[in-house]
Design a protein around this motif. Structure first.
Motif, PDB file in Angstrom:
ATOM      1  N   GLY A  74      40.276  44.172  33.523  1.00  0.00           N
ATOM      2  CA  GLY A  74      39.520  44.737  32.423  1.00  0.00           C
ATOM      3  C   GLY A  74      40.071  46.102  32.063  1.00  0.00           C
ATOM      4  O   GLY A  74      40.274  46.947  32.942  1.00  0.00           O
ATOM      5  N   LEU A  75      40.365  46.310  30.784  1.00  0.00           N
ATOM      6  CA  LEU A  75      40.883  47.593  30.311  1.00  0.00           C
ATOM      7  C   LEU A  75      40.170  48.000  29.026  1.00  0.00           C
ATOM      8  O   LEU A  75      39.578  47.169  28.348  1.00  0.00           O
ATOM      9  N   VAL A  76      40.295  49.280  28.703  1.00  0.00           N
ATOM     10  CA  VAL A  76      39.820  49.790  27.418  1.00  0.00           C
ATOM     11  C   VAL A  76      40.966  50.602  26.826  1.00  0.00           C
ATOM     12  O   VAL A  76      41.577  51.420  27.508  1.00  0.00           O
TER      13      VAL A  76
ATOM     14  N   ILE B 258      39.611  49.483  33.923  1.00  0.00           N
ATOM     15  CA  ILE B 258      38.195  49.360  34.255  1.00  0.00           C
ATOM     16  C   ILE B 258      38.042  48.483  35.487  1.00  0.00           C
ATOM     17  O   ILE B 258      37.283  48.793  36.387  1.00  0.00           O
ATOM     18  N   THR B 259      38.785  47.383  35.513  1.00  0.00           N
ATOM     19  CA  THR B 259      38.717  46.433  36.627  1.00  0.00           C
ATOM     20  C   THR B 259      40.115  45.937  36.946  1.00  0.00           C
ATOM     21  O   THR B 259      40.791  45.394  36.079  1.00  0.00           O
ATOM     22  N   ASP B 260      40.541  46.152  38.185  1.00  0.00           N
ATOM     23  CA  ASP B 260      41.837  45.681  38.656  1.00  0.00           C
ATOM     24  C   ASP B 260      41.665  44.306  39.270  1.00  0.00           C
ATOM     25  O   ASP B 260      41.075  44.167  40.342  1.00  0.00           O
ATOM     26  N   GLY B 261      42.138  43.288  38.593  1.00  0.00           N
ATOM     27  CA  GLY B 261      41.975  41.913  39.054  1.00  0.00           C
ATOM     28  C   GLY B 261      42.694  41.595  40.350  1.00  0.00           C
ATOM     29  O   GLY B 261      42.361  40.632  41.029  1.00  0.00           O
ATOM     30  N   TYR B 262      43.661  42.405  40.721  1.00  0.00           N
ATOM     31  CA  TYR B 262      44.358  42.172  41.978  1.00  0.00           C
ATOM     32  C   TYR B 262      43.493  42.583  43.170  1.00  0.00           C
ATOM     33  O   TYR B 262      43.683  42.106  44.279  1.00  0.00           O
ATOM     34  N   LYS B 263      42.565  43.484  42.932  1.00  0.00           N
ATOM     35  CA  LYS B 263      41.698  43.987  44.016  1.00  0.00           C
ATOM     36  C   LYS B 263      40.366  43.276  44.093  1.00  0.00           C
ATOM     37  O   LYS B 263      39.571  43.559  44.975  1.00  0.00           O
ATOM     38  N   ALA B 264      40.107  42.382  43.155  1.00  0.00           N
ATOM     39  CA  ALA B 264      38.796  41.706  43.119  1.00  0.00           C
ATOM     40  C   ALA B 264      38.726  40.578  44.123  1.00  0.00           C
ATOM     41  O   ALA B 264      39.684  39.954  44.461  1.00  0.00           O
TER      42      ALA B 264
END
Length: 187
Positions: free
Chosen positions: A168-170, A181-187
């Protein structure tokens, strides 16, 4: 000359002069990424340039506010098709600051509909059919929270393949700066 005829006249010349050749690629995204982005006009060229994306690199799904409003709607279907059929293996939701969806108010939009000829009878028919126009036409309060919400809808979707990073980015529509906003590699 109407806008449509202006477009068609330009297109005829575009094809005759083979301008399309510099855009030729195949349907599989080279960078294996699908992006859900806002339809804001400021992002048409800025977003790809800010991300170093060229024709053929990614699948881009444009929708008001980069919002996935329904987990089984056409946006989520497009994400799934990109992942299962077109070779994408990452997803990125990109909202932007100063988004029109942040200030969207259903009441005002409905008033504009009425001013352009949508009758109260049609609106009532929708309401009586179970359509919640206030919810359907509601924007969001905070772009970061909206991006997180869309990311969560994708991640938690029962048809999502395991292990797909969903980011997720803005983006700032003035400068092109991307905020994570959200790093998908760390989720």
């Amino acid at each position: 000359m109407s806008l449509l005829h202006e477009v068609l006249t330009f297109n005829e010349k575009f094809v005759q002069e083979k301008e399309y050749e510099k855009f030729q690629t195949d349907k599989y995204p080279e960078k294996k990424l699908v992006i859900i982005s806002c339809m804001d006009t400021r992002l048409v060229e800025l977003l790809p340039k800010a991300m170093n994306i060229r024709n053929g690199d990614v699948k881009i799904i444009k929708v008001a506010g980069a919002v996935i409003a329904h987990p089984f709607g056409s946006i989520m279907r497009s994400v799934l098709v990109a992942l299962y059929e077109l070779g994408a293996d990452e997803v990125c939701v990109i909202g932007h600051y100063d988004c029109g969806m942040a200030s969207l108010q259903a009441e005002k939009t409905i008033e504009k509909m009425k001013a352009r000829g949508v009758s109260e009878e049609k609106l009532d028919t929708l309401r009586f059919s179970g359509i919640d126009l206030d919810r359907f036409l509601h924007g969001f309060e905070n772009v970061e929270d909206s991006v997180k919400h869309s990311v969560d809808i994708i991640r938690q979707h029962p048809l999502m393949p395991e292990g797909i990073p969903v980011h997720g980015l803005v983006i700032d529509p003035k400068t092109g700066r991307l905020d994570l906003i959200t790093d998908g590699y760390k989720a």
